[in-house]
Design a protein around this motif. Sequence first.
Motif, PDB file in Angstrom:
ATOM      1  N   ARG A 327       0.846  -1.201   0.000  1.00 48.50           N
ATOM      2  CA  ARG A 327       0.000   0.000   0.000  1.00 48.50           C
ATOM      3  C   ARG A 327       0.879   1.248   0.000  1.00 48.50           C
ATOM      4  N   ILE A 328       1.972   1.171   0.773  1.00 51.01           N
ATOM      5  CA  ILE A 328       2.875   2.328   0.828  1.00 51.01           C
ATOM      6  C   ILE A 328       3.487   2.578  -0.553  1.00 51.01           C
ATOM      7  N   MET A 329       3.902   1.505  -1.209  1.00 52.17           N
ATOM      8  CA  MET A 329       4.512   1.655  -2.544  1.00 52.17           C
ATOM      9  C   MET A 329       3.485   2.264  -3.513  1.00 52.17           C
ATOM     10  N   PHE A 330       2.270   1.793  -3.393  1.00 49.27           N
ATOM     11  CA  PHE A 330       1.206   2.290  -4.268  1.00 49.27           C
ATOM     12  C   PHE A 330       1.003   3.792  -4.037  1.00 49.27           C
ATOM     13  N   LEU A 331       0.949   4.163  -2.754  1.00 45.29           N
ATOM     14  CA  LEU A 331       0.693   5.578  -2.435  1.00 45.29           C
ATOM     15  C   LEU A 331       1.854   6.457  -2.871  1.00 45.29           C
ATOM     16  N   LYS A 332       3.070   5.931  -2.717  1.00 46.10           N
ATOM     17  CA  LYS A 332       4.239   6.712  -3.162  1.00 46.10           C
ATOM     18  C   LYS A 332       4.113   6.995  -4.652  1.00 46.10           C
ATOM     19  N   ALA A 333       3.750   5.959  -5.392  1.00 45.73           N
ATOM     20  CA  ALA A 333       3.629   6.125  -6.844  1.00 45.73           C
ATOM     21  C   ALA A 333       2.479   7.071  -7.175  1.00 45.73           C
ATOM     22  N   ALA A 334       1.419   6.990  -6.349  1.00 48.46           N
ATOM     23  CA  ALA A 334       0.225   7.812  -6.620  1.00 48.46           C
ATOM     24  C   ALA A 334       0.493   9.298  -6.403  1.00 48.46           C
ATOM     25  N   LYS A 335       1.544   9.597  -5.624  1.00 50.77           N
ATOM     26  CA  LYS A 335       1.853  11.013  -5.366  1.00 50.77           C
ATOM     27  C   LYS A 335       2.138  11.756  -6.664  1.00 50.77           C
ATOM     28  N   ASN A 336       2.671  11.040  -7.631  1.00 54.09           N
ATOM     29  CA  ASN A 336       3.021  11.697  -8.897  1.00 54.09           C
ATOM     30  C   ASN A 336       1.855  11.740  -9.865  1.00 54.09           C
ATOM     31  N   GLY A 337       0.670  11.526  -9.353  1.00 53.95           N
ATOM     32  CA  GLY A 337      -0.510  11.632 -10.210  1.00 53.95           C
ATOM     33  C   GLY A 337      -1.186  10.291 -10.403  1.00 53.95           C
ATOM     34  N   ASP A 598      13.837  -9.117 -15.051  1.00 57.84           N
ATOM     35  CA  ASP A 598      14.753  -8.029 -15.435  1.00 57.84           C
ATOM     36  C   ASP A 598      14.144  -7.171 -16.538  1.00 57.84           C
ATOM     37  N   MET A 599      13.475  -7.842 -17.442  1.00 55.07           N
ATOM     38  CA  MET A 599      12.857  -7.091 -18.533  1.00 55.07           C
ATOM     39  C   MET A 599      11.740  -6.188 -17.975  1.00 55.07           C
ATOM     40  N   ALA A 600      10.971  -6.738 -17.050  1.00 56.45           N
ATOM     41  CA  ALA A 600       9.905  -5.933 -16.434  1.00 56.45           C
ATOM     42  C   ALA A 600      10.506  -4.724 -15.724  1.00 56.45           C
ATOM     43  N   LYS A 601      11.684  -4.947 -15.133  1.00 57.19           N
ATOM     44  CA  LYS A 601      12.356  -3.847 -14.426  1.00 57.19           C
ATOM     45  C   LYS A 601      12.727  -2.736 -15.416  1.00 57.19           C
ATOM     46  N   GLY A 602      13.228  -3.160 -16.571  1.00 58.00           N
ATOM     47  CA  GLY A 602      13.595  -2.201 -17.615  1.00 58.00           C
ATOM     48  C   GLY A 602      12.378  -1.372 -18.033  1.00 58.00           C
ATOM     49  N   LEU A 603      11.240  -2.061 -18.201  1.00 61.18           N
ATOM     50  CA  LEU A 603      10.016  -1.353 -18.606  1.00 61.18           C
ATOM     51  C   LEU A 603       9.556  -0.402 -17.514  1.00 61.18           C
ATOM     52  N   ALA A 604       9.705  -0.866 -16.270  1.00 62.18           N
ATOM     53  CA  ALA A 604       9.263  -0.022 -15.140  1.00 62.18           C
ATOM     54  C   ALA A 604      10.081   1.270 -15.092  1.00 62.18           C
ATOM     55  N   SER A 605      11.383   1.155 -15.333  1.00 61.97           N
ATOM     56  CA  SER A 605      12.221   2.365 -15.314  1.00 61.97           C
ATOM     57  C   SER A 605      11.773   3.304 -16.430  1.00 61.97           C
ATOM     58  N   LYS A 606      11.452   2.699 -17.578  1.00 62.81           N
ATOM     59  CA  LYS A 606      10.996   3.496 -18.716  1.00 62.81           C
ATOM     60  C   LYS A 606       9.709   4.268 -18.353  1.00 62.81           C
ATOM     61  N   CYS A 607       8.913   3.669 -17.480  1.00 68.16           N
ATOM     62  CA  CYS A 607       7.643   4.311 -17.096  1.00 68.16           C
ATOM     63  C   CYS A 607       7.815   5.172 -15.848  1.00 68.16           C
ATOM     64  N   SER A 608       9.063   5.554 -15.558  1.00 68.46           N
ATOM     65  CA  SER A 608       9.383   6.450 -14.429  1.00 68.46           C
ATOM     66  C   SER A 608       9.060   5.879 -13.058  1.00 68.46           C
ATOM     67  N   PHE A 609       9.201   4.567 -12.884  1.00 64.28           N
ATOM     68  CA  PHE A 609       9.080   4.021 -11.537  1.00 64.28           C
ATOM     69  C   PHE A 609      10.239   4.592 -10.728  1.00 64.28           C
ATOM     70  N   SER A 610      10.010   4.748  -9.439  1.00 62.16           N
ATOM     71  CA  SER A 610      11.026   5.408  -8.613  1.00 62.16           C
ATOM     72  C   SER A 610      12.350   4.650  -8.726  1.00 62.16           C
ATOM     73  N   LEU A 611      13.411   5.392  -9.017  1.00 67.84           N
ATOM     74  CA  LEU A 611      14.694   4.769  -9.321  1.00 67.84           C
ATOM     75  C   LEU A 611      15.245   3.965  -8.159  1.00 67.84           C
ATOM     76  N   GLU A 612      15.153   4.539  -6.959  1.00 71.02           N
ATOM     77  CA  GLU A 612      15.756   3.871  -5.792  1.00 71.02           C
ATOM     78  C   GLU A 612      14.988   2.604  -5.427  1.00 71.02           C
ATOM     79  N   GLU A 613      13.683   2.635  -5.708  1.00 70.64           N
ATOM     80  CA  GLU A 613      12.880   1.511  -5.215  1.00 70.64           C
ATOM     81  C   GLU A 613      12.191   0.775  -6.356  1.00 70.64           C
ATOM     82  N   VAL A 614      12.856   0.731  -7.512  1.00 66.41           N
ATOM     83  CA  VAL A 614      12.171   0.156  -8.670  1.00 66.41           C
ATOM     84  C   VAL A 614      11.691  -1.271  -8.407  1.00 66.41           C
ATOM     85  N   ASN A 615      12.527  -2.060  -7.688  1.00 64.21           N
ATOM     86  CA  ASN A 615      12.120  -3.449  -7.421  1.00 64.21           C
ATOM     87  C   ASN A 615      10.898  -3.510  -6.525  1.00 64.21           C
ATOM     88  N   LEU A 616      10.940  -2.680  -5.478  1.00 69.87           N
ATOM     89  CA  LEU A 616       9.835  -2.722  -4.512  1.00 69.87           C
ATOM     90  C   LEU A 616       8.536  -2.280  -5.170  1.00 69.87           C
TER      91      LEU A 616
END
Length: 957
Positions: A327-337, A598-616
């Motif tokens: 839930r925390i990860m979701f809310l962190k991501a939600a902060k950016n819209g 790993d591929m999903a991680k690459g896509l997540a970075s492309k979609c601006s997932f938080s850099l420090e916590e991309v895995n989480l």
Amino acid sequence: MFNNVEFAKNKAGKLKPQSQSSHQPFLITSLDIIDASPVGRLSVTCTTVSCYNSIAIESPEPELHLIEGSSLRLKYKLSTEERKLHFYKNNNYIAETKNITKEKSGVLNVLTIKSVTPEDKGLYYAAFFNLRSKVTKLTVQAMFTSDFDPIFCIEGDELQLKCSVYADNIGVKWLKNKTEIKENEHISIYWDGCNHLLTFKSAQMNDSGLYSIVAGSVQKQLSVTIQALFKQQLQSKTIMEGLGVIFECEIEKQYPVEWFKDERKVHDSSNITIDAPKERVYRLTILKTTLENKGKYEIKINNVTSGADLDVKEIPDAIKEMSEHDRIMFLKAAKNGTAVRYNIRIILVGKEGVGKTSLLRRLMSEEIEGVKSTDGINIEVKNCKIDLHTKEWIFTKGNKSPLREYPSDQYADCGFWDFAGQKEFYATHQTFLSRNAIYLLVVDVSEDFEMNTFENMIENQYDKNGEYIDFWLDNIHCYTVNNTDESMKSNLLNPPVIIIGTGMDKVEDTGKTKKSFEIYINKLLRQHPKRKHLRKLLFLSNTKPSEYKKEFQTLRNDIFERAKEIPKWGDNLPTRWICLEKEIDRLIDNKEFVISYDMAKGLASKCSFSLEEVNLELDSFLKYEHEIGNLIFFDDIKSYIILEPKWLVDVFKCFVAPFQFQSQFINMPEWSLLQSSGHLSKMLIKKLFTKVQVLNLTEKEALALEKRNEQKTRALQILKEKKAFALEERNEHKTLAMQILKEKKAFALKIMEKFDIIVKPITTANNEEYYMPCMMEATEFNQILETFNVRNNKCSRTSWFGLQFNFLPPAFFNHILVTFLKKYSLSTVREHTLAIYRGIGVFNLETSNCLKLVVCLSENSVAMQVWQFKKGDGICYHENRKYLTQIVGFLCQKYRINIPYQCFLKCPNGTHHDIAERIYLNDVSKTNENYCSEHANHTLDELRRFWFKVCIKNLRK
Ligand SMILES: Nc1nc2c(ncn2[C@@H]2O[C@H](COP(=O)(O)OP(=O)(O)OP(=O)(O)O)[C@@H](O)[C@H]2O)c(=O)[nH]1
């Protein structure tokens, strides 16, 4: 001749007589300069002089005093009509203006100033050549004795317009835009003697402008500018529930303030802080928003209000049910819209050959020619979009843009999963069923739908339509989810089910068929809560639709309406999550059905997932997507993510093969070993994998897949740039591709293990051997008793303890059995063969092998008994009993299914699957005096002592 006449040089440079010795008017027609000295004096000779002895001017009074605004009329009478007088003020010629007119009427010459102002004061006279009237001194009393400097005022402050007039009996009018201002609750008009006051209690922005103040006929103008109080207004916000929000505004000047929510005053609380103003910035902070915080927020400063709306978006149910961390990860991501998106998953279920695939094609506006009942286990996935406003369904055909390009806030994503109806598939179907779906339960109404209930499931006897309906509704009922307000009102349960009766072209009397099918469904479901899932019965023919295919349009509309009842409809998601969903759709369009983490991680970075916590963040995203049924991801087997269920089905179907398709294994001795012993040998695994297309590529295909999948351009580039090394590189690459395939195979096995389809029993020596009990042939229970020589005098049997479920999905028993296999050591038969059978396991309870626990599946029940090959008197197996109930509790929690059961006991020699003689533990009518009617020689106490330490009466309490 005139001597000693003095001349002065006038402004125009002409000479004019300065004073005259005689009062006789004269006219100098020519002037000769005789002597130019001394300086300043001229001696002149007038050659011609005409005199007007008779001309005279009669002048007005010498002094006049007027009030500003009144008119001035200076009348001069000239003794001749022939000549006209000119008028002068302070020796300056007076020209005509709008306000000043000159008239001549006979001898009368009049100068009129319509409305005098203080500027008009001065000395007035009229003149004709050098003939001048007497001077009249005009003085003017100003009407207003005050100034009219522009006024600046801050919105909300008191605004005062002031003026003073010269006398206390003069009325003043205040005007704006030519309209007189009247008193009202906001405006007051006041005067005290000569002083007049117009007051606005609280200045508004539209009070700015030009005001006119009128006294008598005098009008003055006053400019008023109102400055906005708020330099920065409150801004409306949309926020995800659980996040903090700040309302902030900046004002011109510091004032006391009040905050309101929906017109009720807001005070500081544990969740709301109202900050003291800092540099005229005011702030209200909601630390953690809830849905109750939705509303209109206002700040009232000095009678001026700034308002903004707060919209709190509900966290999707799936997220709420996830861990705190997710839930925390979701809310962190939600902060950016966040953005809203609408998903509909439609799952078609039903017996094989009833027309599921045909129906799906019809819904997708496709032709059904060539549709055949699917061979074996399969799943067909189709997608379309639904316009939320027009409800139009959009399919990708021809060159139309891909579906993912339709904006997700205006179009619903609609995904259909069509399962093949073979019952063997039911062992694995739980992987694919979702709580967030609409179920289309397809039934061929031309078939006999009388019901036998699904007796002897294990022996594959689902032959009547009714059994399928009952089976599927039971399964779907296991996925009952929180209901929306809408469904609660109508006392309905989610997920919704629509029953589609196909084959209407095959029945003679359609009306009769419909009627009897409805009666039948009514009888089948009775008062059972599963009936609350049912939304509609629809009858149609796939092969002979009506002229305009209206019935399919009706079904489309029904689907859309039902979709709105599902809690996840219109979930708000972080925008970057929606972006990743689209990236995944793109991969699926390109037929990528499984991708590495790993591929999903690459896509997540492309979609601006938080850099420090991309895995989480990625894990939380994937868990959510899994939860709502968009993909298949397991936190404990992360290496790959299954984007399309088809991939998993392809794997499953080679292992969990329906009986009629097992002929493909006829040439495999390992398969018959599996059927008899449950042992899944390494060789068999290898052979079975060769049948999974995606795991059995040619090297060329593997290479191509690898290139697309992993986008590892390195190998490609090297191939391009360093052609000399091409061969070597290709080989390296090939090895890599093969390695990936190997990994995927290992992943597939882990998944099957996770689903308890295959298991490594703890008994096996190296713990590397897999068993697959669900594919074993059924063995008669009596035969097992024979094998273990249980009927021998040396063996005593405990009573049966069991759980009787309202409905026990076959896959659920698999989970129970596999859990036992992981805890208890299996008994062996003839030293090597493990005592595992379809639906039955025999375990050793101790190393001497003298106590054996047998766990059996029967119709909707699990029962267990201990075979005691030594004197077992007095042993109580309450730990084993508890273990069984714990497993069931754990599995219910894990698979989030709700399957109620009751505990029962049965006499030792009774048949475990026979419901007749079961003694239910919550049935208080049974007393210790009750005897088993099958054998009539055991009391209830005798039955329970094997499983319970405490008195049964206490247990009931
Ligand atoms: N007469 C008639 N035939 C139908 C109807 N619906 C489907 N069929 C036929 O039944 C056969 C099987 O249809 P499918 O649509 O493949 O059935 P299914 O339920 O998807 O079958 P599985 O894939 O085996 O689960 C095909 O030959 C269809 O043409 C119908 O309403 N009336």
